[in-house]
Every structure is written in structure tokens, then in C-alpha cells.
Write a protein that holds these residues in place. Structure first.
Motif, PDB file in Angstrom:
ATOM      1  N   VAL A 102       7.185  -8.356  -6.370  1.00  0.00           N
ATOM      2  CA  VAL A 102       5.733  -8.322  -6.559  1.00  0.00           C
ATOM      3  C   VAL A 102       5.460  -8.696  -8.019  1.00  0.00           C
ATOM      4  O   VAL A 102       5.887  -7.989  -8.930  1.00  0.00           O
ATOM      5  N   THR A 118       2.446 -10.003 -10.844  1.00  0.00           N
ATOM      6  CA  THR A 118       0.993 -10.061 -11.040  1.00  0.00           C
ATOM      7  C   THR A 118       0.611 -11.369 -11.730  1.00  0.00           C
ATOM      8  O   THR A 118       1.295 -11.810 -12.660  1.00  0.00           O
ATOM      9  N   HIS A 167       2.214   1.978  -9.611  1.00  0.00           N
ATOM     10  CA  HIS A 167       2.345   1.756  -8.168  1.00  0.00           C
ATOM     11  C   HIS A 167       2.568   3.062  -7.373  1.00  0.00           C
ATOM     12  O   HIS A 167       1.920   3.297  -6.352  1.00  0.00           O
ATOM     13  N   LYS A 223      -1.957  -9.272  -7.368  1.00  0.00           N
ATOM     14  CA  LYS A 223      -0.506  -9.180  -7.152  1.00  0.00           C
ATOM     15  C   LYS A 223      -0.058 -10.279  -6.191  1.00  0.00           C
ATOM     16  O   LYS A 223      -0.677 -10.463  -5.140  1.00  0.00           O
ATOM     17  N   ASP A 283      12.108  -6.669 -10.079  1.00  0.00           N
ATOM     18  CA  ASP A 283      11.333  -7.787  -9.512  1.00  0.00           C
ATOM     19  C   ASP A 283      11.303  -8.967 -10.480  1.00  0.00           C
ATOM     20  O   ASP A 283      11.426 -10.127 -10.068  1.00  0.00           O
ATOM     21  N   HIS A 339      -2.134  -1.477  -3.795  1.00  0.00           N
ATOM     22  CA  HIS A 339      -2.005  -2.722  -4.580  1.00  0.00           C
ATOM     23  C   HIS A 339      -3.334  -3.078  -5.257  1.00  0.00           C
ATOM     24  O   HIS A 339      -3.351  -3.557  -6.388  1.00  0.00           O
ATOM     25  N   LEU A 398       2.877 -11.616  -3.734  1.00  0.00           N
ATOM     26  CA  LEU A 398       4.072 -11.155  -3.031  1.00  0.00           C
ATOM     27  C   LEU A 398       4.983 -12.356  -2.774  1.00  0.00           C
ATOM     28  O   LEU A 398       4.530 -13.386  -2.284  1.00  0.00           O
ATOM     29  N   ASP A 422       4.355  -3.560 -13.711  1.00  0.00           N
ATOM     30  CA  ASP A 422       3.641  -4.579 -12.918  1.00  0.00           C
ATOM     31  C   ASP A 422       3.721  -5.923 -13.629  1.00  0.00           C
ATOM     32  O   ASP A 422       2.724  -6.455 -14.125  1.00  0.00           O
TER      33      ASP A 422
END
Ligand code: NAD
Ligand code: FE2
Length: 407
Positions: A171, A173, A297, A180, A121, A287, A182, A90
């Protein structure tokens, strides 16, 4: 009455979004599939004239040597590389900013994301910041905020779950409040991605199980979404079949490359399905659990999935009955309702076979109202869910995860 009016508003909003989505380009990366396809992807990098790659990954994978064979191919083809292994599960925005600084300082002309959804990500956002100097993740967060395409990007997933290799989303953080963010923009799409079971061989059983259920959740939520199309339905069904027939095999034997490849493909199909049809309440609630308690997740999705399916069932009966038939459940002499319930039961059985818990130790009753409010806020402005939830029912769904303590 107030809830009915709100639902009418959310449905109208989703109808407008459905029309708008048709005008957004849906690029897809070139896919290399099969054993050692990551090495074929590495060979493509010099062919595109790239000379210095930033490899974005995490410390565990770097120490396991997951990048070694790829680096060897880059060496053989005279491509320089710099490894940034600062990604954590994350990923937070400050880590992405660090990666972007290294990209610029080292004058890299391309990025290779290697890892689970967190590394992919982070790589996507580092690529985006590379072409938007001076911007922060927060400034690019949201929908369609990019002015231009990112730095050329190549992705190699090491988990089979997020589908991030084929989605135009990341995603990230916030390091300030752990919410989170997006980020969605087709300009973040990778040039190519490799679905390579060899690279997933070392994935621990727990990660295999949880990320596999993330992929299953993407496929089911996309299939019952109000934005689904015949194409997303085809991808979602293919994903659900592959995952149901192979996930437990991978969990029991991580070296079963056929099963690994099947689940990885399932995850990619699910990514293609939800990148157009979107996800739903399972993700909206998951989330919040991820932000509040740092629950991985996939685990967060696995905890919530059966309860959201129970609630959605009256609106999704035909869909669930079709999925039951697709995964080979017996339908003879049964009503559609019974077949639909059988599908939900088989989702519960799969989660149980993977030894994934059904309750969350860290969850406290006092937190549930806020978690529900945040989940509904996320869902109602983004996700075309098949049956709307009010706050009280959402709280009830979350309270199913409370550990029942015997006094
Ligand atoms: N962009 C998207 O479309 C999208 C979709 C869903 C989820 N996500 C995001 O993806 C992230 C979750 O990604 P994830 O579930 O893949 O997990 P992850 O990337 O956070 O990895 C989890 C752990 O597994 C380890 N790991 C990964 N691959 C391994 C391997 N082959 N061998 C050994 N260890 C391995 C990692 O080192 C890490 O410790 C979340 O931040 C989530 O919000 C993104
Ligand atoms: Fe997910």
C-alpha cells in the motif's frame, strides 16, 4: 430497488473474481521463526550469492539500532550493505522512487526490508521498480501489472500487524492527492521473512496495541469473506486465538518474548488468510481515515472494527459464534445470536483493555459523506463482504467516531 440491483452486480463481480483468483499463483516466502531468526535470515543472503544489500527502513528504527545485529552478521559474511532510512509511516511514492534510485546507483543486488508495514511495503515496491526501470509506482499500481519478478527481497517485520511479510501486496500513498494505491502481484513476494520477537521487543505499547488490532482485523475480515476457503479459515482462526490470548500481555510487558512471538505468528497467519480471502469494509473505511487525517493504519481499523461487526452480525452469526467458542467464551445454554454478540463484545473489551480510543478528534461531520463514498468505491470493486452497505448506513457507521462535544 437501485441498491438491490447494485448489490447483485457487486456479488456477480466477486463471484467472477473468486474463480479468477484460483488461477493466480500463491507463492509464499520461506519463514524463519523464533528468537534471533532475523540473524538466521541474514546468513541466508550470502548463501544465495548476494553481495550487496539495500536495507530499507525508517529513521526511528535506524536510530534505535534495530538493524545493528543484522549488519554485524552481514559484515561477518562479507556482504556489503547500504541503509536507506527514508521511509515514513504510510509511505509515499516519491520516497519509494528515491529508494529505487539508490538501489540502482549503489548497484545493490538484493533488498532487506526491516520495519513495520510501511518499510516492508516500501521495500517491496523498491524491489519492483528495480526490475522495471523507468516505471513509477503509479504505473505498477493495481492488480497484476508486473512484467517480471522484483530484485531478490528479504523481509523482517518489526511490528506484528500488517502481515506484509507474507502478502503479495503493498500500500503506497500518492504524494499528489494522499490517496492510497494498492499494488497486488505475486511477483512481489519475498524470498524469505523472519518472524523474530527479539526485534519487536522495543515496539512502543501504543504501536503494539494498534498493529495487533490490524492483525485481528485481517483475520476476522478474511474469516467472514466470501472468498474464504478451509485453508484461509484455519489460518484466520489460528490468528484470532493467538491474538486474543497474547496481545494484552505484549501491551503490558513488551519484553514478554513468548507473547510477542505468539502475536507475531498470529499476524503472519492473518496475512496468509487475507492474502487469499481479502479484507472488507473495516479496511475500506480505515484507508479513507488514513488518507484524510493521517491516522495510523492499526488505529483506524480499531476505531471502525466494532461498528462494522455490529452491522455484519446478521450475516455472520454462525461465524462469530464459532469464533466465540474458539477464543474460549462460554456458550452453554446460549442462543447462537447471544454467542455471536458476545464475540463482538469481547472485541470491544480487548480494544478497551489496550486503551485505544473509540472516537477520532480530527473527524468532521462535513467530511463523512465523501469518506463513505470513497470507502464504498474501494470495497465494492475489491472486497467480498458478507453484508453490503449503502451510503447512508456507511455514513452512520463513520459518524459513530465523531467526538460528542457537550455544549
Ligand atoms: N502490504 C500489506 O499487506 C499491508 C497490510 C496492511 C497494512 N499495510 C500498510 O502498512 C502500513 C502500516 O504499517 P505498521 O502498522 O506496521 O506501522 P509503520 O510501519 O507505519 O510503523 C509505525 C511506527 O512504529 C515504529 N516502529 C515500528 N516497529 C518498531 C519497533 N520494533 N520499535 C520501535 N518503533 C517501531 C515506526 O518507526 C513508525 O514510526 C500502512 O501503510 C498500511 O497501509 C500493508
Ligand atoms: Fe491492515
Amino acid at each position: 430497488m437501485l441498491f438491490t440491483i447494485k448489490v447483485y452486480f457487486y456479488k456477480s463481480l466477486m463471484s467472477i473474481l473468486k474463480v479468477l483468483i484460483k488461477f493466480i499463483p500463491q507463492p509464499a516466502p520461506l519463514l524463519y521463526i523464533g528468537e534471533n531468526s532475523a540473524l538466521a535470515l541474514a546468513k541466508q543472503i550470502p548463501m544465495l550469492g548476494k553481495r550487496k544489500v539495500l536495507i530499507v527502513t525508517d529513521k526511528i528504527l535506524n536510530e534505535l539500532g534495530v538493524a545493528n545485529d543484522i549488519c554485524q552478521v552481514l559484515d561477518q559474511h562479507g556482504v556489503e550493505y547500504v541503509i536507506f532510512d527514508g521511509v515514513r509511516p504510510d509511505p509515499v511514492d516519491t520516497i519509494v522512487h528515491q529508494g529505487a534510485q539508490i538501489l540502482l546507483q549503489q548497484s545493490c543486488d538484493s533488498i532487506l526490508g526491516l520495519g513495520g508495514g510501511s518499510s516492508l511495503d516500501a521495500a517491496k515496491m523498491i524491489a519492483a521498480l528495480g526490475s522495471h526501470p523507468g516505471k513509477t509506482v503509479k504505473q505498477l499500481a493495481g492488480i497484476l501489472k508486473f512484467k517480471r519478478k522484483g530484485v531478490p527481497l528479504f523481509l523482517v517485520p518489526t511490528t506484528a500487524g500488517t502481515g506484509s511479510e507474507v502478502t503479495a501486496a503493498a500500500v503506497i500513498t500518492s504524494n499528489e492527492n494522499y490517496e492510497k494505491m494498492l499494488v497486488v502481484d505475486p511477483k512481489m513476494m519475498a524470498i524469505s521473512a523472519a518472524i523474530d520477537p527479539v526485534i519487536m521487543q522495543g515496539m512502543p505499547a501504543k504501536v503494539t496495541a494498534e498493529t495487533g488490532i490490524d492483525a485481528l482485523t485481517h483475520a476476522i475480515e478474511a474469516y467472514i469473506s466470501g472468498h474464504s476457503t478451509p485453508t484461509t479459515d484455519g489460518n484466520a482462526i489460528a490468528a484470532i486465538k493467538l491474538i486474543f490470548s497474547n496481545l494484552e500481555k505484549c501491551y503490558l510487558d513488551g519484553n514478554n518474548l513468548n507473547a510477542r512471538e505468539a502475536v507475531a505468528l498470529g499476524s503472519t497467519y492473518a496475512g496468509l488468510a487475507f492474502s487469499h480471502a481479502n479484507v472488507g469494509y473495516v479496511h475500506a473505511i480505515a484507508h479513507q481515515l488514513g488518507s484524510a487525517y493521517q491516522v495510523p493504519h492499526g488505529l483506524a481499523n480499531a476505531l471502525v472494527l466494532p461498528h462494522v461487526l455490529d452491522y455484519s452480525e446478521p450475516a455472520c452469526r454462525t461465524h462469530f459464534a464459532r469464533l466465540a467458542a474458539e477464543i474460549g467464551l462460554s456458550t452453554l445454554g446460549k442462543t447462537e445470536h447471544q454467542i455471536s454478540l458476545d464475540f463482538i463484545a469481547s472485541v470491544r473489551t480487548l480494544i478497551q483493555q489496550l486503551n485505544i480510543p473509540t472516537t477520532l478528534d480530527k473527524l468532521e461531520t462535513k467530511d463523512i459523506e465523501l469518506l463513505a463514498c470513497k470507502a464504498l468505491k474501494e470495497a465494492h470493486y475489491l472486497y467480498p463482504v458478507p453484508r453490503y452497505l449503502d451510503k447512508r448506513t456507511c455514513q452512520k457507521i463513520i459518524s459513530n467516531l465523531i467526538v460528542k462535544r457537550v455544549c
